[in-house]
Scaffold this motif. Structure first.
Motif, PDB file in Angstrom:
ATOM      1  N   ILE A   1       0.829  -1.210   0.000  1.00 27.54           N
ATOM      2  CA  ILE A   1       0.000   0.000   0.000  1.00 27.54           C
ATOM      3  C   ILE A   1       0.865   1.261   0.000  1.00 27.54           C
ATOM      4  O   ILE A   1       0.612   2.209  -0.746  1.00 27.54           O
ATOM      5  N   LEU A   2       1.889   1.270   0.827  1.00 24.31           N
ATOM      6  CA  LEU A   2       2.760   2.440   0.898  1.00 24.31           C
ATOM      7  C   LEU A   2       3.592   2.587  -0.374  1.00 24.31           C
ATOM      8  O   LEU A   2       3.798   3.707  -0.869  1.00 24.31           O
ATOM      9  N   ALA A   3       4.071   1.464  -0.926  1.00 23.45           N
ATOM     10  CA  ALA A   3       4.885   1.517  -2.142  1.00 23.45           C
ATOM     11  C   ALA A   3       4.080   2.020  -3.336  1.00 23.45           C
ATOM     12  O   ALA A   3       4.634   2.652  -4.241  1.00 23.45           O
ATOM     13  N   THR A   4       2.790   1.722  -3.349  1.00 20.86           N
ATOM     14  CA  THR A   4       1.923   2.172  -4.446  1.00 20.86           C
ATOM     15  C   THR A   4       1.224   3.497  -4.115  1.00 20.86           C
ATOM     16  O   THR A   4       0.333   3.925  -4.850  1.00 20.86           O
ATOM     17  N   LYS A   5       1.638   4.106  -3.001  1.00 21.86           N
ATOM     18  CA  LYS A   5       1.137   5.427  -2.590  1.00 21.86           C
ATOM     19  C   LYS A   5      -0.396   5.459  -2.484  1.00 21.86           C
ATOM     20  O   LYS A   5      -1.064   6.327  -3.031  1.00 21.86           O
ATOM     21  N   GLN A   6      -0.908   4.464  -1.746  1.00 22.88           N
ATOM     22  CA  GLN A   6      -2.353   4.385  -1.527  1.00 22.88           C
ATOM     23  C   GLN A   6      -2.683   4.451  -0.032  1.00 22.88           C
ATOM     24  O   GLN A   6      -3.568   3.751   0.448  1.00 22.88           O
ATOM     25  N   GLY A   7      -1.946   5.295   0.689  1.00 25.28           N
ATOM     26  CA  GLY A   7      -2.107   5.380   2.135  1.00 25.28           C
ATOM     27  C   GLY A   7      -3.508   5.713   2.594  1.00 25.28           C
ATOM     28  O   GLY A   7      -3.879   5.407   3.733  1.00 25.28           O
ATOM     29  N   ASN A   8      -4.310   6.303   1.715  1.00 24.33           N
ATOM     30  CA  ASN A   8      -5.673   6.670   2.099  1.00 24.33           C
ATOM     31  C   ASN A   8      -6.548   5.457   2.393  1.00 24.33           C
ATOM     32  O   ASN A   8      -7.591   5.580   3.048  1.00 24.33           O
ATOM     33  N   VAL A   9      -6.143   4.263   1.931  1.00 23.11           N
ATOM     34  CA  VAL A   9      -6.989   3.085   2.148  1.00 23.11           C
ATOM     35  C   VAL A   9      -7.090   2.730   3.630  1.00 23.11           C
ATOM     36  O   VAL A   9      -8.049   2.068   4.041  1.00 23.11           O
ATOM     37  N   PHE A  10      -6.127   3.185   4.442  1.00 15.53           N
ATOM     38  CA  PHE A  10      -6.204   2.908   5.876  1.00 15.53           C
ATOM     39  C   PHE A  10      -7.416   3.592   6.511  1.00 15.53           C
ATOM     40  O   PHE A  10      -7.897   3.160   7.547  1.00 15.53           O
ATOM     41  N   LYS A  11      -7.889   4.662   5.878  1.00 10.61           N
ATOM     42  CA  LYS A  11      -9.023   5.422   6.420  1.00 10.61           C
ATOM     43  C   LYS A  11     -10.361   5.026   5.796  1.00 10.61           C
ATOM     44  O   LYS A  11     -11.410   5.465   6.263  1.00 10.61           O
ATOM     45  N   GLU A  12     -10.329   4.225   4.765  1.00 12.75           N
ATOM     46  CA  GLU A  12     -11.558   3.920   4.034  1.00 12.75           C
ATOM     47  C   GLU A  12     -12.309   2.749   4.671  1.00 12.75           C
ATOM     48  O   GLU A  12     -11.708   1.728   5.050  1.00 12.75           O
ATOM     49  N   LYS A  13     -13.622   2.898   4.768  1.00 10.64           N
ATOM     50  CA  LYS A  13     -14.464   1.901   5.424  1.00 10.64           C
ATOM     51  C   LYS A  13     -14.354   0.529   4.756  1.00 10.64           C
ATOM     52  O   LYS A  13     -14.367  -0.507   5.426  1.00 10.64           O
ATOM     53  N   THR A  14     -14.214   0.523   3.424  1.00 11.87           N
ATOM     54  CA  THR A  14     -14.168  -0.741   2.687  1.00 11.87           C
ATOM     55  C   THR A  14     -12.999  -1.613   3.135  1.00 11.87           C
ATOM     56  O   THR A  14     -13.098  -2.842   3.121  1.00 11.87           O
ATOM     57  N   SER A  15     -11.907  -0.993   3.522  1.00 10.48           N
ATOM     58  CA  SER A  15     -10.749  -1.764   3.991  1.00 10.48           C
ATOM     59  C   SER A  15     -11.117  -2.578   5.220  1.00 10.48           C
ATOM     60  O   SER A  15     -10.680  -3.725   5.377  1.00 10.48           O
ATOM     61  N   TRP A  16     -11.922  -2.001   6.083  1.00 12.34           N
ATOM     62  CA  TRP A  16     -12.259  -2.656   7.349  1.00 12.34           C
ATOM     63  C   TRP A  16     -13.386  -3.669   7.169  1.00 12.34           C
ATOM     64  O   TRP A  16     -13.408  -4.690   7.862  1.00 12.34           O
ATOM     65  N   THR A  17     -14.310  -3.413   6.252  1.00  8.76           N
ATOM     66  CA  THR A  17     -15.353  -4.413   6.002  1.00  8.76           C
ATOM     67  C   THR A  17     -14.755  -5.669   5.348  1.00  8.76           C
ATOM     68  O   THR A  17     -15.282  -6.774   5.511  1.00  8.76           O
ATOM     69  N   ASN A  18     -13.648  -5.498   4.644  1.00 10.59           N
ATOM     70  CA  ASN A  18     -13.001  -6.644   4.009  1.00 10.59           C
ATOM     71  C   ASN A  18     -12.292  -7.556   5.009  1.00 10.59           C
ATOM     72  O   ASN A  18     -11.744  -8.601   4.621  1.00 10.59           O
ATOM     73  N   ILE A  19     -12.312  -7.181   6.290  1.00 14.04           N
ATOM     74  CA  ILE A  19     -11.816  -8.084   7.336  1.00 14.04           C
ATOM     75  C   ILE A  19     -12.605  -9.391   7.298  1.00 14.04           C
ATOM     76  O   ILE A  19     -12.081 -10.467   7.619  1.00 14.04           O
ATOM     77  N   ILE A  20     -13.870  -9.304   6.870  1.00  8.68           N
ATOM     78  CA  ILE A  20     -14.697 -10.504   6.729  1.00  8.68           C
ATOM     79  C   ILE A  20     -14.004 -11.510   5.810  1.00  8.68           C
ATOM     80  O   ILE A  20     -14.009 -12.718   6.064  1.00  8.68           O
ATOM     81  N   GLY A  21     -13.400 -11.003   4.725  1.00 11.44           N
ATOM     82  CA  GLY A  21     -12.670 -11.875   3.815  1.00 11.44           C
ATOM     83  C   GLY A  21     -11.526 -12.586   4.509  1.00 11.44           C
ATOM     84  O   GLY A  21     -11.266 -13.774   4.264  1.00 11.44           O
ATOM     85  N   GLY A  22     -10.838 -11.878   5.396  1.00 14.17           N
ATOM     86  CA  GLY A  22      -9.744 -12.480   6.137  1.00 14.17           C
ATOM     87  C   GLY A  22     -10.208 -13.577   7.079  1.00 14.17           C
ATOM     88  O   GLY A  22      -9.524 -14.592   7.261  1.00 14.17           O
ATOM     89  N   LEU A  23     -11.383 -13.396   7.677  1.00 16.87           N
ATOM     90  CA  LEU A  23     -11.926 -14.417   8.566  1.00 16.87           C
ATOM     91  C   LEU A  23     -12.320 -15.666   7.780  1.00 16.87           C
ATOM     92  O   LEU A  23     -12.115 -16.799   8.243  1.00 16.87           O
ATOM     93  N   ILE A  24     -12.875 -15.460   6.580  1.00 14.65           N
ATOM     94  CA  ILE A  24     -13.216 -16.600   5.724  1.00 14.65           C
ATOM     95  C   ILE A  24     -11.952 -17.324   5.295  1.00 14.65           C
ATOM     96  O   ILE A  24     -11.878 -18.561   5.311  1.00 14.65           O
ATOM     97  N   PHE A  25     -10.931 -16.554   4.901  1.00 16.11           N
ATOM     98  CA  PHE A  25      -9.655 -17.171   4.529  1.00 16.11           C
ATOM     99  C   PHE A  25      -9.079 -17.973   5.686  1.00 16.11           C
ATOM    100  O   PHE A  25      -8.549 -19.081   5.493  1.00 16.11           O
ATOM    101  N   SER A  26      -9.182 -17.430   6.899  1.00 19.41           N
ATOM    102  CA  SER A  26      -8.633 -18.110   8.074  1.00 19.41           C
ATOM    103  C   SER A  26      -9.345 -19.428   8.333  1.00 19.41           C
ATOM    104  O   SER A  26      -8.705 -20.430   8.689  1.00 19.41           O
ATOM    105  N   PHE A  27     -10.660 -19.433   8.162  1.00 17.66           N
ATOM    106  CA  PHE A  27     -11.416 -20.685   8.307  1.00 17.66           C
ATOM    107  C   PHE A  27     -10.883 -21.733   7.342  1.00 17.66           C
ATOM    108  O   PHE A  27     -10.646 -22.887   7.719  1.00 17.66           O
ATOM    109  N   ALA A  28     -10.665 -21.310   6.088  1.00 18.57           N
ATOM    110  CA  ALA A  28     -10.147 -22.236   5.079  1.00 18.57           C
ATOM    111  C   ALA A  28      -8.721 -22.664   5.418  1.00 18.57           C
ATOM    112  O   ALA A  28      -8.369 -23.842   5.290  1.00 18.57           O
ATOM    113  N   ALA A  29      -7.893 -21.714   5.848  1.00 18.01           N
ATOM    114  CA  ALA A  29      -6.488 -22.010   6.133  1.00 18.01           C
ATOM    115  C   ALA A  29      -6.338 -22.971   7.312  1.00 18.01           C
ATOM    116  O   ALA A  29      -5.536 -23.918   7.256  1.00 18.01           O
TER     117      ALA A  29
END
Length: 290
Positions: free
Chosen positions: A199-227
């Motif tokens: 994110i920092l290398a591609t100069k997209q630091g604003n994503v840390f403040k965007e709501k969509t980044s945090w709602t995508n935590i759901i994806g991480g939980l699904i991945f963790s179940f699979a992993a």
């Protein structure tokens, strides 16, 4: 019989989790940077929970190697997330899965000495061949517009390059003596660090403040179940069997891409997709049995 039934269930659960992940993340929306940050954070949250409950032991060397593997997972996953936006879930997943199968299977055979007997090699090769043919069939498209064809070719090249990240991610744990659950936390730490660097290398630091980044935590939980279920499946069923059957997730993600994400296909494309999915299941079954 109960143990055999549990082992079979463990074979199927990773496929379910990884099959749900692509359409869920695509549905949650956002840029690939939002998706990769949320997925990494969700995985870290789940891995901390696993660590607190199990308290696994791990050496510093294995910790660092596992974190390195997790970082490379981000490389592969960023490629996938870009693919969802460029050509859709139902196109990206068969291509990405095929590349993972080829690379990881070859590494398993030539570096780790799996499929040691002639019979295992023959049926293993047949199973993987059926999987690859099936995946190729599901990726056939009728689109002839020059712009879309160029975009598709560029996306495939990008997926080829980024799939190397998956190969490293899948291969490093095979050389570690610790159990898979012990390396789950360091892998997730590597994922978060690599996601932040991306994110920092591609100069997209604003994503840390965007709501969509945090709602995508759901994806991480699904991945963790699979992993986690995949790690348990590897212990119960062996690496090659667990890995190949887990790739049946492409069936789930492709179907959900068409049904849930409304990614349209012509009658010809749909026919090839169904044929391909049948071959994928057949290949997974053959590889599992032998």
């Amino acid at each position: 019989m109960e143990v055999e039934g549990l082992n079979t269930l463990l074979l199927l659960l990773p496929a379910l989790g990884w099959g749900l992940l692509p359409p869920v993340v695509a549905k949650l929306g956002g840029k690939p940077s939002n998706e990769i940050l949320g997925t990494a954070l969700g995985t870290l949250i789940a891995s901390v929970g696993v660590f607190i409950v199990l308290r696994p032991q791990i050496t510093l060397q294995s910790f660092l190697l596992a974190a390195f593997a997790g970082a490379f997972w981000i490389v592969g996953q960023v490629g996938q997330y870009h693919g969802y936006q460029k050509i859709g879930v139902s196109q990206t997943m068969p291509i990405s899965t095929g590349l993972q199968l080829v690379g990881t299977s070859l590494i398993g055979v030539f570096i780790f000495g799996e499929w040691s007997t002639v019979v295992e090699k023959a049926f293993g090769a047949l199973g993987v061949l059926l999987l690859i043919i099936g995946i190729w069939l599901t990726s056939i498209t009728d689109r002839k517009q020059q712009g879309k064809n160029k975009q598709r070719v560029n996306t495939i090249i990008m997926l080829i390059l980024t799939s190397a990240g998956y190969w490293v991610y899948n291969s490093i744990p095979r050389g570690l003596s610790e159990s898979g659950l012990a390396i789950f936390l360091p892998e997730s730490i590597g994922m978060v660090l690599a996601a932040v660097i991306y994110i920092l290398a591609t100069k997209q630091g604003n994503v840390f403040k965007e709501k969509t980044s945090w709602t995508n935590i759901i994806g991480g939980l699904i991945f963790s179940f699979a992993a986690v279920t995949y790690i348990l499946s590897v212990k119960a069923n062996g690496v090659n069997t667990a890995f190949v059957v887990s790739q049946v997730s492409v069936v789930i993600s492709t179907l959900l891409g068409m049904v849930w994400m409304h990614e349209t296909k012509s009658r010809r494309e749909l026919m090839y997709t169904i044929m391909g999915l049948v071959l994928i299941v057949a290949g997974a079954v053959i590889t599992t049995i032998f």
